[in-house]
Design a protein around this motif. Structure first.
Motif, PDB file in Angstrom:
ATOM      1  N   ALA A 368      31.761  46.617  46.872  1.00  7.98           N
ATOM      2  CA  ALA A 368      32.412  46.831  45.572  1.00  7.98           C
ATOM      3  C   ALA A 368      31.940  48.161  44.998  1.00  7.98           C
ATOM      4  CB  ALA A 368      32.053  45.697  44.620  1.00  7.98           C
ATOM      5  N   THR A 369      32.886  48.981  44.558  1.00  5.02           N
ATOM      6  CA  THR A 369      32.575  50.285  43.953  1.00  5.02           C
ATOM      7  C   THR A 369      32.670  50.178  42.428  1.00  5.02           C
ATOM      8  OG1 THR A 369      34.876  50.912  43.905  1.00  5.02           O
ATOM      9  CG2 THR A 369      33.658  51.441  45.935  1.00  5.02           C
ATOM     10  N   PHE A 370      32.406  51.292  41.745  1.00  4.72           N
ATOM     11  CA  PHE A 370      32.577  51.306  40.285  1.00  4.72           C
ATOM     12  C   PHE A 370      34.058  51.101  39.930  1.00  4.72           C
ATOM     13  CE2 PHE A 370      28.623  53.421  38.219  1.00  4.72           C
ATOM     14  CZ  PHE A 370      27.784  52.618  38.980  1.00  4.72           C
ATOM     15  N   ASP A 371      34.955  51.465  40.841  1.00  6.10           N
ATOM     16  CA  ASP A 371      36.371  51.199  40.594  1.00  6.10           C
ATOM     17  C   ASP A 371      36.597  49.679  40.547  1.00  6.10           C
ATOM     18  OD1 ASP A 371      39.144  52.088  40.353  1.00  6.10           O
ATOM     19  OD2 ASP A 371      39.400  51.097  42.290  1.00  6.10           O
ATOM     20  N   ASP A 372      35.969  48.954  41.461  1.00  2.00           N
ATOM     21  CA  ASP A 372      36.061  47.484  41.425  1.00  2.00           C
ATOM     22  C   ASP A 372      35.403  46.940  40.157  1.00  2.00           C
ATOM     23  OD1 ASP A 372      37.294  46.821  44.045  1.00  2.00           O
ATOM     24  OD2 ASP A 372      35.538  47.871  44.825  1.00  2.00           O
ATOM     25  N   GLY A 373      34.272  47.553  39.785  1.00  2.00           N
ATOM     26  CA  GLY A 373      33.571  47.116  38.569  1.00  2.00           C
ATOM     27  C   GLY A 373      34.430  47.332  37.342  1.00  2.00           C
ATOM     28  N   TYR A 374      35.156  48.462  37.315  1.00  2.00           N
ATOM     29  CA  TYR A 374      36.043  48.759  36.187  1.00  2.00           C
ATOM     30  C   TYR A 374      37.202  47.741  36.144  1.00  2.00           C
ATOM     31  CZ  TYR A 374      40.064  50.794  33.884  1.00  2.00           C
ATOM     32  OH  TYR A 374      41.180  50.942  33.108  1.00  2.00           O
ATOM     33  N   LYS A 375      37.831  47.512  37.294  1.00  2.00           N
ATOM     34  CA  LYS A 375      38.969  46.574  37.326  1.00  2.00           C
ATOM     35  C   LYS A 375      38.522  45.163  36.934  1.00  2.00           C
ATOM     36  CE  LYS A 375      41.822  49.282  40.407  1.00  2.00           C
ATOM     37  NZ  LYS A 375      41.990  49.814  41.746  1.00  2.00           N
ATOM     38  N   ASN A 376      37.317  44.810  37.371  1.00  2.00           N
ATOM     39  CA  ASN A 376      36.749  43.514  37.007  1.00  2.00           C
ATOM     40  C   ASN A 376      36.597  43.424  35.478  1.00  2.00           C
ATOM     41  OD1 ASN A 376      34.515  41.455  36.678  1.00  2.00           O
ATOM     42  ND2 ASN A 376      34.779  41.394  38.902  1.00  2.00           N
ATOM     43  N   ALA A 377      36.134  44.515  34.872  1.00  2.00           N
ATOM     44  CA  ALA A 377      35.939  44.526  33.414  1.00  2.00           C
ATOM     45  C   ALA A 377      37.278  44.438  32.685  1.00  2.00           C
ATOM     46  CB  ALA A 377      35.181  45.789  33.009  1.00  2.00           C
ATOM     47  N   VAL A 378      38.327  45.064  33.245  1.00  2.00           N
ATOM     48  CA  VAL A 378      39.665  44.970  32.639  1.00  2.00           C
ATOM     49  C   VAL A 378      40.104  43.491  32.636  1.00  2.00           C
ATOM     50  CG1 VAL A 378      42.120  45.539  32.969  1.00  2.00           C
ATOM     51  CG2 VAL A 378      40.364  47.319  33.254  1.00  2.00           C
ATOM     52  N   ILE A 379      39.846  42.798  33.728  1.00  2.00           N
ATOM     53  CA  ILE A 379      40.245  41.386  33.821  1.00  2.00           C
ATOM     54  C   ILE A 379      39.425  40.533  32.852  1.00  2.00           C
ATOM     55  CG2 ILE A 379      40.441  39.394  35.380  1.00  2.00           C
ATOM     56  CD1 ILE A 379      40.755  41.572  37.675  1.00  2.00           C
ATOM     57  N   CYS A 380      38.121  40.810  32.767  1.00  2.00           N
ATOM     58  CA  CYS A 380      37.276  40.074  31.800  1.00  2.00           C
ATOM     59  C   CYS A 380      37.790  40.297  30.381  1.00  2.00           C
ATOM     60  CB  CYS A 380      35.816  40.523  31.894  1.00  2.00           C
ATOM     61  SG  CYS A 380      34.975  39.914  33.374  1.00  2.00           S
ATOM     62  N   ASP A 381      38.095  41.534  30.035  1.00  2.00           N
ATOM     63  CA  ASP A 381      38.625  41.822  28.691  1.00  2.00           C
ATOM     64  C   ASP A 381      39.941  41.069  28.459  1.00  2.00           C
ATOM     65  OD1 ASP A 381      36.536  43.549  28.281  1.00  2.00           O
ATOM     66  OD2 ASP A 381      37.748  45.358  28.011  1.00  2.00           O
ATOM     67  N   ALA A 382      40.790  41.024  29.491  1.00  2.00           N
ATOM     68  CA  ALA A 382      42.089  40.340  29.355  1.00  2.00           C
ATOM     69  C   ALA A 382      41.882  38.840  29.143  1.00  2.00           C
ATOM     70  CB  ALA A 382      42.949  40.596  30.601  1.00  2.00           C
ATOM     71  N   ILE A 383      40.891  38.270  29.797  1.00  2.00           N
ATOM     72  CA  ILE A 383      40.600  36.836  29.620  1.00  2.00           C
ATOM     73  C   ILE A 383      40.159  36.569  28.179  1.00  2.00           C
ATOM     74  CG2 ILE A 383      38.895  35.044  30.262  1.00  2.00           C
ATOM     75  CD1 ILE A 383      39.302  36.011  33.209  1.00  2.00           C
ATOM     76  N   LEU A 384      39.305  37.440  27.655  1.00  2.00           N
ATOM     77  CA  LEU A 384      38.860  37.268  26.256  1.00  2.00           C
ATOM     78  C   LEU A 384      40.031  37.456  25.293  1.00  2.00           C
ATOM     79  CD1 LEU A 384      35.394  39.093  26.265  1.00  2.00           C
ATOM     80  CD2 LEU A 384      35.830  36.632  26.317  1.00  2.00           C
ATOM     81  N   GLU A 385      40.874  38.445  25.573  1.00  2.00           N
ATOM     82  CA  GLU A 385      42.026  38.707  24.692  1.00  2.00           C
ATOM     83  C   GLU A 385      42.992  37.531  24.709  1.00  2.00           C
ATOM     84  OE1 GLU A 385      44.146  42.353  25.607  1.00  2.00           O
ATOM     85  OE2 GLU A 385      45.737  41.832  24.164  1.00  2.00           O
ATOM     86  N   SER A 386      43.194  36.963  25.892  1.00  2.00           N
ATOM     87  CA  SER A 386      44.097  35.818  25.996  1.00  2.00           C
ATOM     88  C   SER A 386      43.545  34.622  25.225  1.00  2.00           C
ATOM     89  CB  SER A 386      44.306  35.455  27.480  1.00  2.00           C
ATOM     90  OG  SER A 386      45.017  34.247  27.565  1.00  2.00           O
ATOM     91  N   ALA A 387      42.218  34.396  25.382  1.00  2.00           N
ATOM     92  CA  ALA A 387      41.604  33.256  24.690  1.00  2.00           C
ATOM     93  C   ALA A 387      41.712  33.427  23.175  1.00  2.00           C
ATOM     94  CB  ALA A 387      40.144  33.125  25.119  1.00  2.00           C
ATOM     95  N   GLU A 388      41.584  34.654  22.721  1.00  2.00           N
ATOM     96  CA  GLU A 388      41.619  34.910  21.286  1.00  2.00           C
ATOM     97  C   GLU A 388      43.041  34.818  20.725  1.00  2.00           C
ATOM     98  OE1 GLU A 388      39.878  38.674  19.166  1.00  2.00           O
ATOM     99  OE2 GLU A 388      38.371  37.608  20.370  1.00  2.00           O
ATOM    100  N   SER A 389      43.994  35.334  21.496  1.00  2.00           N
ATOM    101  CA  SER A 389      45.359  35.439  20.972  1.00  2.00           C
ATOM    102  C   SER A 389      46.237  34.249  21.338  1.00  2.00           C
ATOM    103  CB  SER A 389      46.015  36.710  21.532  1.00  2.00           C
ATOM    104  OG  SER A 389      46.175  36.567  22.944  1.00  2.00           O
ATOM    105  N   GLY A 390      45.815  33.488  22.346  1.00  2.00           N
ATOM    106  CA  GLY A 390      46.651  32.379  22.799  1.00  2.00           C
ATOM    107  C   GLY A 390      47.834  32.839  23.633  1.00  2.00           C
ATOM    108  N   ARG A 391      47.830  34.113  24.043  1.00  2.00           N
ATOM    109  CA  ARG A 391      48.942  34.636  24.852  1.00  2.00           C
ATOM    110  C   ARG A 391      48.496  34.931  26.272  1.00  2.00           C
ATOM    111  NH1 ARG A 391      50.004  39.524  23.819  1.00  2.00           N
ATOM    112  NH2 ARG A 391      48.418  39.977  22.281  1.00  2.00           N
ATOM    113  N   SER A 392      49.464  35.034  27.197  1.00  2.00           N
ATOM    114  CA  SER A 392      49.178  35.537  28.536  1.00  2.00           C
ATOM    115  C   SER A 392      49.031  37.042  28.439  1.00  2.00           C
ATOM    116  CB  SER A 392      50.362  35.260  29.474  1.00  2.00           C
ATOM    117  OG  SER A 392      50.366  33.922  29.814  1.00  2.00           O
TER     118      SER A 392
END
Ligand SMILES: NC(=O)c1ccc[n+]([C@@H]2O[C@H](COP(=O)([O-])OP(=O)(O)OC[C@H]3O[C@@H](n4cnc5c(N)ncnc54)[C@H](O)[C@@H]3O)[C@@H](O)[C@H]2O)c1
Length: 397
Positions: A368-392
Motif C-alpha cells: 500500500a502506498t500513500f495513494d492507497d492511504g489517501y483513497k482509504n481516507a476518502v472512503i473513511c470520510d465518506a462513511i462519516l459523512e454518510s452516517a451524519e447526513s443519512g445519505r449515500s
C-alpha cells in the motif's frame, strides 16, 4: 529434493554480503515501535538474501527515559526526544512512523522534504485533506512511500488476491468483512488517544475499519458508493490519572454498505465493543466460481469452496493451510504446517519496501502506498459523512 517435498531450504548458496545497508529512524516505541523493530531485526536472516540490511540508527519519542530504554531494548544506536532532530541525521534513509495518527502528517511531510523514504502506520492521516498533503509531499520529492496495511502481507490474503487476479474465482459478487475487538466494552476503560477526534481522526473506523477498507480495495477493487451508520456507546470515560472524565469524540462502531465499481456489493463493520472478540478480522468473498473465507485469528488458513469441484459428494469449504514453500512468502520460513504469526506480516511488508528502495521498483500494487492511504481516507470520510447526513455518498478521489 527438499524443494520437491515442499520444504524450505534453511540456507542457500546465495549470500547477503552484497546487500546494502539502509539506515532506519523510527518514531514511537510502543505497540508499533515494537512490531516494526522486531521485523527489522528478523528480516536480514529470514528473507534471505535480503534486499537490504536495515541498520537501526535511531528511535524517537518524547520521554527521554522511556525512549532511551527502547533504544537499548531494540538495538537502536541512538535516540532522540525530538523527531525533527532525528530527521536531520544523515545516516537515516528510511523514516518509519509508528506514532499516533496526529503525528503522521507533520513528520512524514518533513521526512519527504529531507529526502527520506517513508513507512507510515495506518490510517495514513486523520482526514482525506491531511492525507492529500502527505501524498503531494512524497510525490513531489520522489521518495518511496508505503502505508503499513500489513494484512496485505498475510500469506493467505496474498493467496486470495492471486486467486482473484487469475480469474479462478470468476466474477466477484460479494465482499463481506468485519473487524471486531472487545477492549472498549468496559465503560471504565480509561481515555486513550484513540478516543479523541483531534488525535485519532475517527474511532473504530480509522483504527480497524481502515484495514478492511484496504482489503476490500486490494481484493475486489474501488468502491463507487457507501452508505453507513456509526455509534458512540460510551460518551465519557475516566481520565488515565483518575481525576475527572474525558469526552469520547469518535465512533465506537460503524457499519457500511458498499457498492463497488465492478458491480460487486459488500458490507463492512468494525467495533471495539464486541465481548469475546480479541482481534477478529474476518472476510468472505463470493464469486461466480466459488468462495473464499479468511479469519485473522487463524491466519495460516484460507477457506476455499469451488462450485464445480468433484466428486460432488465431498464438495464444501476446504481449510487450506497456506504454509507450503510455494505459497506466498512461504519459502522464507519453515517446513509446511510450521505456522506463522501476526508479527511476520511486518517482515514481509518491510522486505517489500526495501526491495522497492534498493531496486527502484514500485511499492504498488502489492504494497500500500500513500495513494492507497489517501483513497482509504476518502472512503473513511465518506462513511462519516454518510452516517451524519443519512445519505449515500459517492466516492470521488
Ligand atoms: N498495522 C497495524 O496492525 C496497527 C496496529 C496498531 C496500531 N497501528 C497504528 O500505529 C500507530 C501507532 O499506534 P500504537 O498502537 O503503536 O500506539 P501506542 O500508543 O502504543 O504508541 C504510540 C507511540 O508514539 C509515541 N508518541 C505519542 N505522541 C508522540 C509525539 N507527539 N511525538 C513523538 N512520539 C509520540 C508514544 O510515546 C508511543 O511510543 C497508529 O497510527 C495506529 O493506528 C497499526
Amino acid at each position: 529434493m527438499a524443494e520437491e517435498a515442499g520444504f524450505t531450504t534453511m540456507a542457500g548458496t546465495k549470500a547477503a554480503s552484497s546487500a546494502p545497508e539502509i539506515g532506519v529512524g523510527m518514531l514511537g516505541y510502543a505497540f508499533m515501535g515494537k512490531a516494526h523493530s522486531n521485523a527489522f531485526k528478523k528480516l536480514p536472516y529470514m528473507v534471505y538474501p535480503p534486499p537490504a540490511i536495515p541498520r537501526l540508527i535511531a528511535i524517537a519519542g518524547r520521554n527521554e527515559e522511556a525512549v532511551k530504554e527502547a533504544a537499548l531494548r531494540y538495538g537502536y544506536e541512538t535516540y532522540y526526544t525530538d523527531w525533527e532532530q532525528m530527521l536531520r541525521d544523515d545516516r537515516i534513509q528510511l523514516f518509519d512512523n509508528g506514532g499516533p495518527n496526529d503525528t503522521h502528517a507533520g513528520p512524514c511531510i518533513a521526512a519527504a522534504q529531507a529526502g527520506k523514504h517513508i513507512l507510515c502506520e495506518k490510517p495514513l492521516a486523520r482526514s482525506a485533506k491531511e492525507a492529500a498533503a502527505m501524498l503531494e509531499a512524497v510525490t513531489r520529492t520522489g521518495v518511496k512511500h508505503a502505508v503499513a496495511f500489513n494484512y496485505r502481507f498475510v500469506p493467505a490474503i496474498r493467496q486470495a488476491r492471486q486467486l482473484i487476479e487469475s480469474g479462478a474465482l470468476g466474477e466477484i459478487y460479494h465482499f463481506r468483512a468485519v473487524y471486531l475487538q472487545e477492549w472498549l466494552a468496559d465503560p471504565n476503560f480509561a481515555m486513550v488517544w484513540r478516543l479523541t477526534k483531534e488525535l485519532a481522526g475517527s474511532g473504530a473506523l480509522g483504527d480497524l475499519g481502515a484495514h478492511i477498507i484496504d482489503l476490500a480495495r486490494f481484493l475486489v477493487g474501488e468502491p463507487r458508493q457507501v452508505s453507513a451508520i456509526t455509534q458512540t456507546f460510551v460518551k465519557q470515560r475516566p481520565l488515565p490519572d483518575g481525576l475527572g472524565v474525558g469526552q469520547v469524540t469518535v465512533d465506537d462502531a460503524f457499519a457500511a454498505v458498499v457498492e463497488f465499481e465492478n458491480g460487486a456489493i459488500g458490507t463492512l463493520e468494525a467495533s471495539r465493543f464486541s465481548p469475546g472478540r480479541k482481534n477478529y478480522q474476518a472476510l468472505e468473498i463470493n464469486g461466480s466460481n466459488g468462495s473464499l473465507r479468511f479469519n485473522l485469528e487463524r491466519l495460516n488458513e484460507l477457506e476455499v469452496y469451488w462450485k464445480d469441484e468433484s466428486p460432488r459428494e465431498t464438495r464444501g469449504f476446504h481449510d487450506v493451510l497456506v504454509t507450503e514453500s510455494y505459497h506466498p512468502f512461504g519459502s522464507n520460513w519453515w517446513p509446511p504446517g510450521h505456522i506463522l504469526g501476526w508479527e511476520h506480516t511486518f517482515v514481509h511488508e518491510i522486505a517489500h519496501l526495501l526491495e522497492a528502495i534498493v531496486n527502484d521498483t514500485d511499492v504498488a500494487p502489492y504494497g500500500a502506498t500513500f495513494d492507497d492511504g489517501y483513497k482509504n481516507a476518502v472512503i473513511c470520510d465518506a462513511i462519516l459523512e454518510s452516517a451524519e447526513s443519512g445519505r449515500s455518498i459517492h466516492i470521488r478521489y
